[in-house]
Design an enzyme around this catalytic site. Sequence first.
Site, PDB file in Angstrom:
ATOM      1  N   SER A 154      64.735   1.881   4.064  1.00 43.75           N
ATOM      2  CA  SER A 154      63.802   2.129   2.949  1.00 43.75           C
ATOM      3  C   SER A 154      62.742   1.035   2.890  1.00 43.75           C
ATOM      4  O   SER A 154      62.963  -0.084   3.386  1.00 43.75           O
ATOM      5  CB  SER A 154      64.582   2.108   1.631  1.00 43.75           C
ATOM      6  OG  SER A 154      63.708   2.188   0.517  1.00 43.75           O
ATOM      7  N   TYR A 172      70.089  -2.222  -5.261  1.00 45.62           N
ATOM      8  CA  TYR A 172      69.687  -1.174  -4.304  1.00 45.62           C
ATOM      9  C   TYR A 172      68.879  -1.805  -3.164  1.00 45.62           C
ATOM     10  O   TYR A 172      69.138  -1.540  -1.986  1.00 45.62           O
ATOM     11  CB  TYR A 172      68.877  -0.068  -4.997  1.00 45.62           C
ATOM     12  CG  TYR A 172      68.372   0.974  -4.014  1.00 45.62           C
ATOM     13  CD1 TYR A 172      69.271   1.821  -3.358  1.00 45.62           C
ATOM     14  CD2 TYR A 172      67.015   1.080  -3.700  1.00 45.62           C
ATOM     15  CE1 TYR A 172      68.827   2.758  -2.426  1.00 45.62           C
ATOM     16  CE2 TYR A 172      66.567   2.012  -2.771  1.00 45.62           C
ATOM     17  CZ  TYR A 172      67.474   2.853  -2.138  1.00 45.62           C
ATOM     18  OH  TYR A 172      67.033   3.771  -1.211  1.00 45.62           O
TER      19      TYR A 172
END
Length: 252
Positions: free
Chosen positions: A140, A153
């Site tokens: 990501s 995260y």
Amino acid sequence: MNKIALITGATAGIGKATAKILANNGFDVIITGRRKDRLRELANELQKETNAKTQILSFDVRIQKQVVDAIDSLPKKWQQIDLLVNNAGLALGFSTIDAGETDHWDTMIDTNVKGLLYVSRKIMPKMVARKSGQIINIASIAGKEVYSNGNVYCATKHAVDAITKAMRIDMLKHGIKVTSICPGMVETEFSVVRYDGNEEKAASVYDGLIPLYANDIAEAVLFTATRPPHVNVNDMLIMPTAQASAAHTLRK
Ligand code: NDP
Ligand code: 8X3
């Protein structure tokens, strides 16, 4: 004979789009995830619309025994996996670190980091024995940058980035390709999961801009998986045009 791809998290979003694009482009696919009904639906769709052969495996990537038993249950020839797409993952919550829910932290770390490791650990030895194979990790922008309220995260995706680099080094002598594909905002079920089913809050993440869609990332997976033997894509960062960095977006 078609190559065999195993995709984790194929019940939704990027994983589902990846299963479809691979099945349409000469791969047989092992589709995995926890929601068996969705896997059955997708398998039916692939059977009708493509020439690919399909296997369904329902397991939770966080539970190592389930991972091992599921892959051991495949017919022998399906265990020769050519392409592993480590896609299953999630974000939970959006709060500053001092107020974070530790259950959320556990689930994100167990899924995004340990789950990816369990699946890879089970599949890599057969690739090593055959001196052939490819692993694509869906990381990501959150593994390249840290943003407000993203804390744990972001940490899990930074870990995916480090694991990808480590895999590439350790797999070098075995001729196994390793890639990370790192998307910015993709409109999937990701934000609905992050905001615990709050559809309105989830939709507001994409207010006023055109995000990426799951197929945009699936196309990058297909591109990566179809390079000639001497070419590896190490790392691909793909953003919506309206997102310059994790925290810079242009909204109308
Ligand atoms: P979705 O929520 O649409 O899909 C997530 C998939 O992960 C589902 O198929 C889900 O299947 C699976 N999954 C989650 N937990 C587990 C588990 N414990 N065991 C097995 N499977 C699990 O999200 P996306 O498609 O957007 O996310 C896919 C990947 O892309 C994730 O790793 C995410 O971090 C990453 N990513 C997403 C971005 C985005 O903006 N959407 C941007 C950058 C990266 P099931 O619930 O059936 O088990
Ligand atoms: C998911 C995208 O916006 O949380 O990895 O960084 S974001």
